[in-house]
Design a protein around this motif. Structure first.
Motif, short mmCIF file in Angstrom:
data_model
loop_
_atom_site.label_atom_id
_atom_site.label_comp_id
_atom_site.label_asym_id
_atom_site.label_seq_id
_atom_site.Cartn_x
_atom_site.Cartn_y
_atom_site.Cartn_z
N ARG A 1 2.70 18.11 7.10
CA ARG A 1 3.95 18.33 7.85
C ARG A 1 4.63 17.02 8.22
NH1 ARG A 1 1.32 21.49 12.58
NH2 ARG A 1 0.13 19.58 12.32
N LYS A 2 3.82 15.94 8.21
CA LYS A 2 4.39 14.62 8.55
C LYS A 2 4.61 13.77 7.31
CE LYS A 2 2.12 14.31 13.03
NZ LYS A 2 0.73 14.36 13.45
N ALA A 3 3.97 14.15 6.21
CA ALA A 3 3.88 13.24 5.05
C ALA A 3 5.18 13.13 4.27
CB ALA A 3 2.77 13.74 4.12
N GLN A 4 5.34 11.98 3.63
CA GLN A 4 6.39 11.75 2.64
C GLN A 4 5.74 11.68 1.27
OE1 GLN A 4 8.12 8.07 4.54
NE2 GLN A 4 9.97 9.14 3.90
N THR A 5 6.49 12.08 0.25
CA THR A 5 5.94 12.05 -1.12
C THR A 5 5.79 10.59 -1.59
OG1 THR A 5 8.14 12.19 -2.10
CG2 THR A 5 7.02 14.28 -1.67
N LEU A 6 5.24 10.42 -2.79
CA LEU A 6 5.07 9.07 -3.35
C LEU A 6 6.41 8.36 -3.47
CD1 LEU A 6 2.71 9.59 -6.44
CD2 LEU A 6 2.13 8.41 -4.32
N PRO A 7 6.45 7.06 -3.22
CA PRO A 7 7.70 6.32 -3.41
C PRO A 7 8.12 6.32 -4.89
CG PRO A 7 5.96 4.90 -2.49
CD PRO A 7 5.34 6.21 -2.79
N VAL B 1 0.39 19.15 -4.65
CA VAL B 1 1.07 17.88 -4.92
C VAL B 1 0.65 16.85 -3.87
CG1 VAL B 1 3.30 16.78 -5.35
CG2 VAL B 1 3.05 19.23 -5.74
N HIS B 2 0.61 17.29 -2.63
CA HIS B 2 0.19 16.41 -1.52
C HIS B 2 -1.24 15.91 -1.77
CE1 HIS B 2 -1.37 16.03 2.77
NE2 HIS B 2 -0.44 15.10 2.70
N HIS B 3 -2.10 16.82 -2.19
CA HIS B 3 -3.50 16.48 -2.48
C HIS B 3 -3.58 15.41 -3.59
CE1 HIS B 3 -7.60 18.00 -4.13
NE2 HIS B 3 -7.80 17.09 -3.21
N PHE B 4 -2.82 15.61 -4.64
CA PHE B 4 -2.77 14.65 -5.76
C PHE B 4 -2.31 13.28 -5.26
CE2 PHE B 4 0.04 13.40 -9.60
CZ PHE B 4 -0.96 12.66 -10.20
N HIS B 5 -1.25 13.26 -4.49
CA HIS B 5 -0.72 11.99 -3.99
C HIS B 5 -1.70 11.31 -3.05
CE1 HIS B 5 3.72 13.34 -4.84
NE2 HIS B 5 2.94 13.31 -5.91
N ARG B 6 -2.43 12.10 -2.26
CA ARG B 6 -3.45 11.52 -1.38
C ARG B 6 -4.56 10.86 -2.19
NH1 ARG B 6 -4.97 11.21 3.51
NH2 ARG B 6 -6.50 12.89 3.60
N LEU B 7 -4.98 11.55 -3.28
CA LEU B 7 -6.03 10.98 -4.13
C LEU B 7 -5.53 9.70 -4.80
CD1 LEU B 7 -7.49 14.23 -5.72
CD2 LEU B 7 -8.76 12.61 -4.31
N LYS C 1 0.83 -1.20 0.00
CA LYS C 1 0.00 0.00 0.00
C LYS C 1 0.87 1.25 0.00
CE LYS C 1 -3.81 0.42 2.61
NZ LYS C 1 -4.77 0.23 3.72
N ILE C 2 0.41 2.26 -0.74
CA ILE C 2 1.08 3.55 -0.65
C ILE C 2 0.34 4.35 0.40
CG2 ILE C 2 1.45 5.74 -1.82
CD1 ILE C 2 1.79 4.27 -4.40
N SER C 3 1.07 4.83 1.38
CA SER C 3 0.35 5.65 2.35
C SER C 3 0.94 7.05 2.37
CB SER C 3 0.35 4.93 3.69
OG SER C 3 0.98 5.68 4.65
N ILE C 4 0.07 8.04 2.28
CA ILE C 4 0.46 9.45 2.31
C ILE C 4 -0.22 10.07 3.53
CG2 ILE C 4 0.45 11.66 1.06
CD1 ILE C 4 1.98 9.61 -0.55
N ASP C 5 0.55 10.50 4.48
CA ASP C 5 -0.02 11.05 5.71
C ASP C 5 -0.90 12.25 5.38
OD1 ASP C 5 1.11 10.88 8.94
OD2 ASP C 5 -0.31 12.44 8.32
N PRO C 6 -2.13 12.31 5.93
CA PRO C 6 -2.99 13.47 5.66
C PRO C 6 -2.39 14.78 6.19
CG PRO C 6 -4.09 11.90 7.14
CD PRO C 6 -2.79 11.27 6.73
N ASP C 7 -1.52 14.70 7.15
CA ASP C 7 -0.87 15.90 7.69
C ASP C 7 0.38 16.17 6.85
OD1 ASP C 7 0.52 17.84 9.06
OD2 ASP C 7 0.12 16.97 11.04
#
Ligand code: FES
Ligand SMILES: [Fe+2]
Length: 382
Positions: free
Chosen positions: A34-40, A370-376, A26-32
């Motif tokens: 400030r804590k999140a890492q980008t896509l692998p 970018v974070h929003h895109f990765h979350r989607l 699973k790819i997980s992108i933290d909703p926060d």
């Protein structure tokens, strides 16, 4: 060595491809942010992720296919392939005698021949293999030599109708939509509905396709942030106020707003609308996963980001000009900006192949899009 049928299923997957399971974790992108890492990096690098994206995302969202002029007159037919090389779905736009438009499967329900090979004007859709005919709404009409066939014709003998929507003189289709088109586009209309959108006219001379040597999502990542503008786009940086650059997130899309520096072209926004009193240079709307609607005072630049495979992308730039609007300077600089973007995106494509790169972090002020895109992406892929 165990025989194949003796291997338990989970071991079989491991034996078949030792890395498959690890790659498809699973790819997980933290909703926060400030804590999140980008896509692998594996997401951009590997065909397995690309194939999953095709099945979980591209089959279920909306694609631009053509302008309404493609089937302007009744009884017109316009064949096309939806996402060539990826979905590879043969479809045809049709308009019946009453002026109703349809998007239909372009595959004969008898033995699968492609029906319409080139744009045409016809009363019926007929198959030139064994003569089956369909009405322009896709319903079965006739078939020679089928007397005595039981339960024929049935619903399965009609051509499938694919969901299609018309918007600003363009057709959008989705093989199996999970979101309604209206919901996807509503944030755009709320913001720019005051513009003379019904006067937009396609301008072939300033429209073109670009072939980018990168994964499609890297192209989108780059589009979704203005962070790089001062570094990558010197001319654009002269035209907009970087400190005022804004991001607005919607459920399946987002908006970047660029404010014009004094003396640069900007919208004349009527009172009572969002941004009244501001000098807006451009509205950059992105609609998940791959549509970009860039509104400028002269009109619209539609960018369709079409993956060709996991490492090549075709970007279609289609220019639509408001009636009575002269070409503005920034329209001519779109090519320059595009080439600057392509150069960085292609460099990132090389960089993410490295053994020493996996994931990065986000700027909370500049990389919300970018974070929003990765979350989607992670939401739909998991
Ligand atoms: S495949 Fe079309 S009529 Fe046979
Ligand atoms: Fe850019």
């Amino acid at each position: 060595m165990p025989r194949l049928q003796e291997i338990p299923c989970s071991n079989f997957i491991t034996l078949l491809s030792p890395n498959l399971h690890a790659h498809m974790a699973k790819i997980s992108i933290d909703p926060d942010i400030r804590k999140a890492q980008t896509l692998p990096a594996a997401f951009y690098r590997e065909k397995a992720w690309f194939d999953l994206t095709r099945d979980k995302i591209f089959r279920h969202f909306w694609h631009y296919v053509a302008d309404t002029t493609a089937i302007e007159t009744p009884q017109s037919l316009y064949p096309f392939t939806l996402l060539p090389g990826v979905l590879d779905e043969p479809l045809v736009l049709s308009k019946d005698i009453a002026g109703q438009g349809y998007c239909l499967s372009n595959v004969c329900t008898h033995r699968g021949k492609i029906l319409v090979e080139a744009p045409a004007n016809r009363r019926l859709i007929s198959c030139n293999y064994h003569g089956r005919c369909f009405n322009l709404d896709g319903t079965f009409k006739s078939m020679p030599e089928f007397a005595g066939v039981e339960n024929f014709p049935s619903a399965r003998d009609h051509l499938a109708q694919i969901p299609m929507e018309e918007w600003l003189g363009m057709y959008f289709v989705s093989p199996n939509p999970t979101q309604t088109f209206g919901d996807m586009m509503a944030p755009i209309m709320e913001r720019v509905g005051w513009m003379p959108l019904h006067t937009l006219r396609f301008d072939p001379e300033s429209s073109r396709d670009f072939l980018v040597q990168s994964n499609w999502a890297l192209y989108c990542d780059n589009y979704l942030e203005g962070f790089h503008i001062p570094f990558v786009h010197p001319a654009l940086n002269q035209a907009i106020v970087f400190d005022q650059y804004e991001y607005h997130l919607f459920s399946h899309g987002n908006l970047q707003v660029g404010e014009a520096k004094a003396g640069e072209p900007s919208f004349d926004i009527p009172e009572g609308y969002p941004d009244f009193g501001r000098n807006i240079y451009a509205y950059y709307f992105w609609v998940f996963p791959n549509l970009m609607f860039n509104f400028y005072p002269w009109g619209l630049s539609l960018n369709v980001v079409e993956p060709l495979n996991h490492k090549q992308t075709r970007v279609r730039f289609r220019t639509y000009v408001f009636e009575g609007t002269a070409f503005a300077r920034e329209k001519n600089s779109i090519d320059e900006t595009e080439l600057e973007d392509e150069a960085v995106v292609e460099s990132v494509q090389q960089g993410i192949q490295s053994d020493f790169y996996d994931r990065g972090r986000y700027s909370p002020s500049m990389e919300q899009g970018v974070h929003h895109f990765h979350r989607l992406l992670s939401e739909y892929l998991n």
